[in-house]
Design an enzyme around this catalytic site. Structure first.
Site, PDB file in Angstrom:
ATOM      1  N   ASP A 162       0.861  -1.184   0.000  1.00  0.00           N
ATOM      2  CA  ASP A 162       0.000   0.000   0.000  1.00  0.00           C
ATOM      3  C   ASP A 162       0.904   1.243   0.000  1.00  0.00           C
ATOM      4  O   ASP A 162       2.128   1.135  -0.175  1.00  0.00           O
ATOM      5  CB  ASP A 162      -1.015  -0.027   1.158  1.00  0.00           C
ATOM      6  N   CYS A 188       2.862  -3.168   4.224  1.00  0.00           N
ATOM      7  CA  CYS A 188       2.092  -1.978   4.592  1.00  0.00           C
ATOM      8  C   CYS A 188       2.863  -1.286   5.718  1.00  0.00           C
ATOM      9  O   CYS A 188       4.031  -1.593   5.935  1.00  0.00           O
ATOM     10  CB  CYS A 188       0.645  -2.326   4.965  1.00  0.00           C
ATOM     11  N   THR A 203       2.601  -1.367   9.081  1.00  0.00           N
ATOM     12  CA  THR A 203       2.985  -2.271  10.168  1.00  0.00           C
ATOM     13  C   THR A 203       3.150  -3.722   9.730  1.00  0.00           C
ATOM     14  O   THR A 203       3.669  -4.535  10.499  1.00  0.00           O
ATOM     15  CB  THR A 203       1.887  -2.267  11.247  1.00  0.00           C
ATOM     16  N   GLY A 204       2.622  -4.061   8.571  1.00  0.00           N
ATOM     17  CA  GLY A 204       2.564  -5.470   8.140  1.00  0.00           C
ATOM     18  C   GLY A 204       1.328  -6.176   8.679  1.00  0.00           C
ATOM     19  O   GLY A 204       1.043  -7.319   8.305  1.00  0.00           O
ATOM     20  N   GLY A 255      -2.197  -5.035   8.904  1.00  0.00           N
ATOM     21  CA  GLY A 255      -3.453  -4.966   8.144  1.00  0.00           C
ATOM     22  C   GLY A 255      -3.421  -5.904   6.956  1.00  0.00           C
ATOM     23  O   GLY A 255      -4.397  -6.638   6.689  1.00  0.00           O
ATOM     24  N   HIS A 286       7.649 -24.160  10.554  1.00  0.00           N
ATOM     25  CA  HIS A 286       6.542 -24.735  11.326  1.00  0.00           C
ATOM     26  C   HIS A 286       5.161 -24.441  10.742  1.00  0.00           C
ATOM     27  O   HIS A 286       4.242 -25.227  10.944  1.00  0.00           O
ATOM     28  CB  HIS A 286       6.581 -24.209  12.770  1.00  0.00           C
ATOM     29  N   ASN A 287       5.006 -23.287  10.096  1.00  0.00           N
ATOM     30  CA  ASN A 287       3.649 -22.883   9.680  1.00  0.00           C
ATOM     31  C   ASN A 287       3.433 -22.965   8.178  1.00  0.00           C
ATOM     32  O   ASN A 287       2.337 -22.689   7.696  1.00  0.00           O
ATOM     33  CB  ASN A 287       3.343 -21.457  10.165  1.00  0.00           C
ATOM     34  N   HIS A 324       4.218 -30.864  12.102  1.00  0.00           N
ATOM     35  CA  HIS A 324       3.746 -29.539  11.679  1.00  0.00           C
ATOM     36  C   HIS A 324       2.743 -29.644  10.531  1.00  0.00           C
ATOM     37  O   HIS A 324       1.834 -28.827  10.420  1.00  0.00           O
ATOM     38  CB  HIS A 324       4.932 -28.655  11.303  1.00  0.00           C
TER      39      HIS A 324
HETATM   40  C1  RB5 Z   1      -2.293   2.783   6.294  1.00  0.00           C
HETATM   41  O1  RB5 Z   1      -2.466   4.021   6.862  1.00  0.00           O
HETATM   42  C2  RB5 Z   1      -1.880   1.797   7.361  1.00  0.00           C
HETATM   43  O2  RB5 Z   1      -2.942   1.604   8.246  1.00  0.00           O
HETATM   44  C3  RB5 Z   1      -1.453   0.484   6.739  1.00  0.00           C
HETATM   45  O3  RB5 Z   1      -0.328   0.697   5.937  1.00  0.00           O
HETATM   46  C4  RB5 Z   1      -1.092  -0.628   7.680  1.00  0.00           C
HETATM   47  O4  RB5 Z   1      -0.121  -0.243   8.589  1.00  0.00           O
HETATM   48  C5  RB5 Z   1      -2.250  -1.297   8.304  1.00  0.00           C
HETATM   49  O5  RB5 Z   1      -2.128  -2.241   9.076  1.00  0.00           O
END
Ligand code: RB5
Length: 159
Positions: free
Chosen positions: A8, A65, A67-68, A70, A98-99, A133
């Protein structure tokens, strides 16, 4: 391997780094973007990439994204996807061993370029250990099957 890739707008700054790593390692990349820093909704990108995994058009996928998280939550809603948000060498390795993860979710906000380079290489080259696993991953697939069965019972023709 055939590897789908998506990001994103918040993942955009890390995009070229990961694409370069994938190509350097000799993988075929199917890049769904986004191709600019203009805001997009991460579930739309996660869906495009997750569907490719579901339809077995690709072997693996990488999503980025802010944080990774979402991307990971959205991708895991698609049957057949096993996505994990990884933060270091060990989580990248263990998510494979494992996953049997097929989608690696990365945080552009928190991970440095060198670390990401290493994680991508580790994640793509680490085999699934199978054995006990495989039984456990099989139980995850069984949960998905039960959800589909419930939809069928409710009259959904394309669960
Ligand atoms: C977008 O603003 C942000 O929420 C997205 O990149 C991500 O971090 C969501 O988990």
């Amino acid at each position: 391997m055939r590897v789908a890739f998506g990001n994103d707008h918040r993942g955009f700054p890390l995009r070229e780094k990961v694409l370069t790593a994938l190509r350097r390692l000799g993988h075929e990349v199917i890049d769904v973007g986004t191709f600019s820093p203009d805001p997009v909704d991460y579930p739309d990108i996660a869906e495009k990439v997750g569907r490719m995994i579901q339809r077995r058009e690709v072997d693996r996928a990488i999503l980025i994204c802010g944080t990774g998280l979402g991307m990971c939550i959205a991708a895991n809603k698609i049957p057949g996807v096993r996505a994990a948000p990884c933060h270091d060498d060990l989580t990248a390795e263990m998510s494979r061993r494992h996953n049997d993860t097929n989608v690696l979710c990365l945080s552009a906000d928190m991970l440095g370029e060198q670390l990401v380079d290493r994680m991508v290489e580790i994640w793509l080259s680490t085999p699934f250990e199978g054995g006990r696993h495989a039984r456990r991953v099989g139980k995850i697939a069984q949960l998905e099957e039960e959800a589909r069965e419930l939809l069928r019972e409710q009259g959904c023709t394309d669960p």
